[in-house]
Design a protein around this motif. Structure first.
Motif, PDB file in Angstrom:
ATOM      1  N   GLU A 549       0.870  -1.180   0.000  1.00  0.00           N
ATOM      2  CA  GLU A 549       0.000   0.000   0.000  1.00  0.00           C
ATOM      3  C   GLU A 549       0.902   1.223   0.000  1.00  0.00           C
ATOM      4  O   GLU A 549       2.133   1.115   0.029  1.00  0.00           O
ATOM      5  CB  GLU A 549      -0.910  -0.008   1.228  1.00  0.00           C
ATOM      6  N   SER A 712      -6.677   4.267   2.331  1.00  0.00           N
ATOM      7  CA  SER A 712      -6.825   2.809   2.331  1.00  0.00           C
ATOM      8  C   SER A 712      -8.209   2.413   2.806  1.00  0.00           C
ATOM      9  O   SER A 712      -8.637   2.767   3.894  1.00  0.00           O
ATOM     10  CB  SER A 712      -5.758   2.193   3.229  1.00  0.00           C
ATOM     11  N   GLY A 722      -5.010  -1.259  -2.799  1.00  0.00           N
ATOM     12  CA  GLY A 722      -3.565  -1.084  -2.880  1.00  0.00           C
ATOM     13  C   GLY A 722      -2.794  -2.340  -2.623  1.00  0.00           C
ATOM     14  O   GLY A 722      -1.611  -2.389  -2.811  1.00  0.00           O
ATOM     15  N   THR A 723      -3.498  -3.411  -2.184  1.00  0.00           N
ATOM     16  CA  THR A 723      -2.804  -4.691  -1.978  1.00  0.00           C
ATOM     17  C   THR A 723      -2.635  -5.381  -3.307  1.00  0.00           C
ATOM     18  O   THR A 723      -3.603  -5.609  -4.006  1.00  0.00           O
ATOM     19  CB  THR A 723      -3.616  -5.580  -1.027  1.00  0.00           C
TER      20      THR A 723
END
Length: 743
Positions: A549, A712, A722-723
């Motif tokens: 992230e 996030s 974002g992973t």
């Protein structure tokens, strides 16, 4: 002398009238002209036939040579693809998916040893690019629309596929895709290996062959598609004609070279054994007959001169004699060349009669059997075959194959050196030479000693089995010890906290609380060591996953500095942090980045005496990457000790570090974590002066303006935004261009 009349003494009249000199000369001249004309015509026809027959033999020989070369070339490519696929499946069976570094180590040597291959690609079962030999960690690229991937979804199993030429999407260069499915033991498709075969490799080889100015050499697919041609402009007209005949079913290819004629060409064609490929060699009649036409002109001029000046006939005969001598010299040279090749060949070569008695042998065969010369071998082993094989059944198999098909190729057997009795392994090729009636005249063949290769193969197989057993044992040990150690440690830590904090009332004696604190601290220390060992095991097994992230390096630096501040103050060490004012965020796993920085700071505090100073800094390089530095004024180490410090469970022995606990896993684990992010960790140290550790993250990890990434949150499937996940580009990342060798 003429007869005289018995009565008159005059000459008796002759039966035939006397011919005049001019008539005789004309008749003689006419006879010479007719004889020479007939000889000239006959010679011209014979020379033309010889030129055509020689061209036919030449084209057939070229095709046979090319069959072997193309078969070996694609055989090497196939072996490389099978090795890469088997390595990936074996690694996954051993405990985790193959990572780019492992693949690079597995196939890099093979790619370098196969000049016909520009690059090796590995696609997963969905068609996404996972590996490129030119780029160990390529960005994901969807190649599922490529024919060399789709063909393996159609039930072709693990058969080798040689596709039509295509253009690289990034490079624009043409290549021949050679692909093979990667199947697991249950025959489920796990990916596709693709060799990017260089057409120029074949074109360069074809250009060395003697096919004349107008001739051509072509490599076609079995359906008639032109893959490579020797000429720069490619003989598309001839290739199209051959493809049309293939499509109409009027032309069939087998492995035996065949001749045909068309459009002024002499064409030899044949299929390549084991591959859907066709070799075509075409010579133009103009090239074939050029020498013959020049010879005709020469003979015509000579005939004119002979008729004009009879004296030139003598010169012509002398010239012809010189030509004959030159031809004989050429024959003698060819015989010497043949004998030189036979006598000096690396492989053992022989000729024996139909009963197996040795007739002729070269020096290599004599040396292979422990003799000093071929004559000594022939004298000492008349029936070599009957005394040679360790297993008599192999001799029977060899004779049955030779009798049944007339030739044997790559026949592997264990034999004894005839003179010493030593057992070795050989590979043998042989064929029967027959007379026009089909009777066997003799056998001839070649033998190669492959003992070293067999032994190396056995050693490699044993080493692989031992490595797999050791790896499984290590994984089972760590899995068992993880549960066995963590369970009692959690209990120790929990009960120590209860006693230390006096949750159920006062313990009375303050020593109990002091002892409980020692128990708690020791348990926490032991648990941290176990976690480090397990993390390192996961990294080495390729099973550690990054949860990436947007990360602020400034926040990570502040948090880590706060965590070591109290310990540093207790030791009298000053910890100072410096960061660029415009330090960007990076796309990384925040837990692992924090673990790396904390390990480096803890090491610096541990090995810096009182009064020392530690500086934690970060900056952006000119190329766009980020450099994070931990520099201390501690005890340092010698340059030759740096590599030791980066090895797991190794420590630099000195009086200072023996006062501190540790397993020697901090630096190796930090280095592995950074390499998982595509970065590097470099140590510079001087004994007695201090150590500087630089951690570099590549520009591809650096994000632009922080506003480019949303806060996030959780996505629809529950994964954090974002992973990164396999096959899906991470949002907000700068995606570098695909390497030029990629498809």
């Amino acid at each position: 002398m003429p007869a005289e009349s018995p009565n008159t003494g005059r000459r008796a009249p002759t039966i035939l009238p006397r011919l005049r000199p001019t008539t005789g000369l004309v008749a003689l001249s006419l006879l010479v002209v007719l004889t020479f004309a007939g000889f000239f015509t006959y010679s011209s026809v014979q020379a033309r036939m010889a030129a055509i027959e020689g061209a036919e033999r030449h084209t057939l020989n070229l095709v046979r040579t090319l069959q072997q070369h193309i078969s070996r070339t694609f055989g090497a490519v196939d072996t490389m693809l099978q090795g890469a696929g088997e390595g990936m499946i074996l690694r996954e069976l051993a405990g985790g998916p193959m990572v780019a570094g492992d693949l690079q180590a597995a196939v890099q040597g093979r790619v370098l040893d196969t000049p016909q291959v520009r690059a090796l690609l590995i696609l997963d079962e969905t068609g996404w690019l996972r590996y490129d030999s030119d780029t160990p960690a390529p960005d994901p690229l969807d190649l599922s629309d490529r024919e060399y991937f789709r063909v393996h979804l159609g039930g072709r199993g693990d058969a080798l596929h040689i596709g039509d030429p295509v253009l690289g999407r990034a490079s624009g260069r043409a290549f021949i895709p050679v692909s093979r499915a990667i199947l697991d033991p249950s025959n489920r498709l796990r990916g596709v290996g693709v060799a990017v075969v260089e057409p120029e490799y074949f074109r360069d080889f074809f250009s060395t062959l003697d096919v004349g100015a107008g001739g051509d050499v072509m490599l076609l697919n079995a359906d008639g598609t032109l893959l490579v041609a020797a000429t720069a402009d490619d003989d598309q007209e001839l290739a199209a004609e051959l493809a049309a005949e293939i499509e109409r079913g009027t032309m069939a290819f087998d492995e035996v070279p065949r001749l045909q004629y068309g459009k002024g060409h002499i064409i030899a064609r044949a299929a390549v054994a084991g591959y859907p490929l066709v070799i075509v060699v075409a010579l133009t009649e103009d090239d074939v007959l050029a020498t013959w036409r020049q010879g005709n002109l020469f003979y015509l001029v000579s005939a004119t001169l002979v008729l004009a000046v009879m004296g030139l006939l003598t010169w012509r005969l002398v010239d012809q004699l010189h030509r004959t001598e030159a031809a004989q010299d050429a024959l003698r040279t060819a015989e010497r060349d043949y004998r030189s090749i036979f006598d000096n060949a690396v492989d053992g070569m022989y000729r024996c009669d139909a009963d197996g008695r040795l007739l002729r042998a070269n020096g290599a065969l004599a040396a292979l059997n422990g003799y000093r010369s071929p004559d000594e071998l022939i004298a000492g082993a008349r029936n070599l075959g009957g005394e040679w094989y360790v297993d008599p059944n192999r001799r029977r198999d060899f004779r049955e194959l030779l009798a049944g098909q007339g030739w044997v190729s790559d026949f592997v057997a264990q034999v004894r050196r005839h003179r010493t009795g030593e057992c070795i392994w050989v590979s043998e090729n042989a064929r029967a030479i027959r007379d026009p009636g089909g009777e066997v005249l003799f056998y001839e063949g070649a033998i190669r000693d492959i003992t070293a290769a067999r032994e190396a193969e056995d050693r490699l197989r044993d080493a692989k089995e031992r490595a797999e057993l050791a790896d499984r044992a290590k994984s089972e040990f760590l899995a068992n010890m993880s549960h066995e150690l963590r369970t009692p440690l959690n209990a120790i830590i929990g009960f120590a906290e209860i006693i230390r904090d006096e949750l159920f009332g006062s313990t009375g004696n303050p020593l109990y609380r002091e002892y409980a604190t020692d128990i708690h601290d020791s348990g926490r220390h032991l648990l941290a060591l176990i976690n480090e060992i397990l993390d390192l095991a996961k990294v080495e097994a390729g099973s550690l996953k990054l949860r990436e992230e947007a990360v602020s390096l400034g926040d990570v630096m502040d948090a880590c500095r706060r965590l070591v501040r109290d310990r540093a103050q207790d030791q009298g060490v000053d910890v100072h942090a410096e960061a660029a004012a415009t330090l960007p965020r990076v796309f990384a796993d925040p837990t692992r980045i924090k673990q790396v920085v904390l390990n480096l700071l803890s090491n610096a505090v541990k090995f810096t005496p009182a009064g020392g100073r530690i500086v934690l800094a970060a900056r952006v390089e000119a190329g766009g990457g980020v450099v994070l530095t931990v520099a201390d004024t501690g005890i340092g180490m010698a340059p030759e000790s740096v590599e030791v410090a980066l090895q797991p469970f190794r420590q630099i022995e000195n009086a200072f570090n023996r006062r501190h606990q540790g397993t020697g896993l901090g630096l190796p684990l930090a280095k592995r974590m950074i390499e998982l992010h595509g970065g590097t960790l470099v140590i510079a140290s001087t004994l007695g002066e201090g150590t500087t550790v630089e951690v570099r993250l590549p520009a591809s990890r650096v994000l632009g303006h922080p506003a480019e990434l949303a806060p996030s949150t959780r996505s629809g499937d529950g994964a954090p935004v974002g992973t990164s996940s396999p096959g899906t580009p991470s949002p907000g990342r700068n995606e570098p261009a695909v390497p030029a060798s990629n498809a």
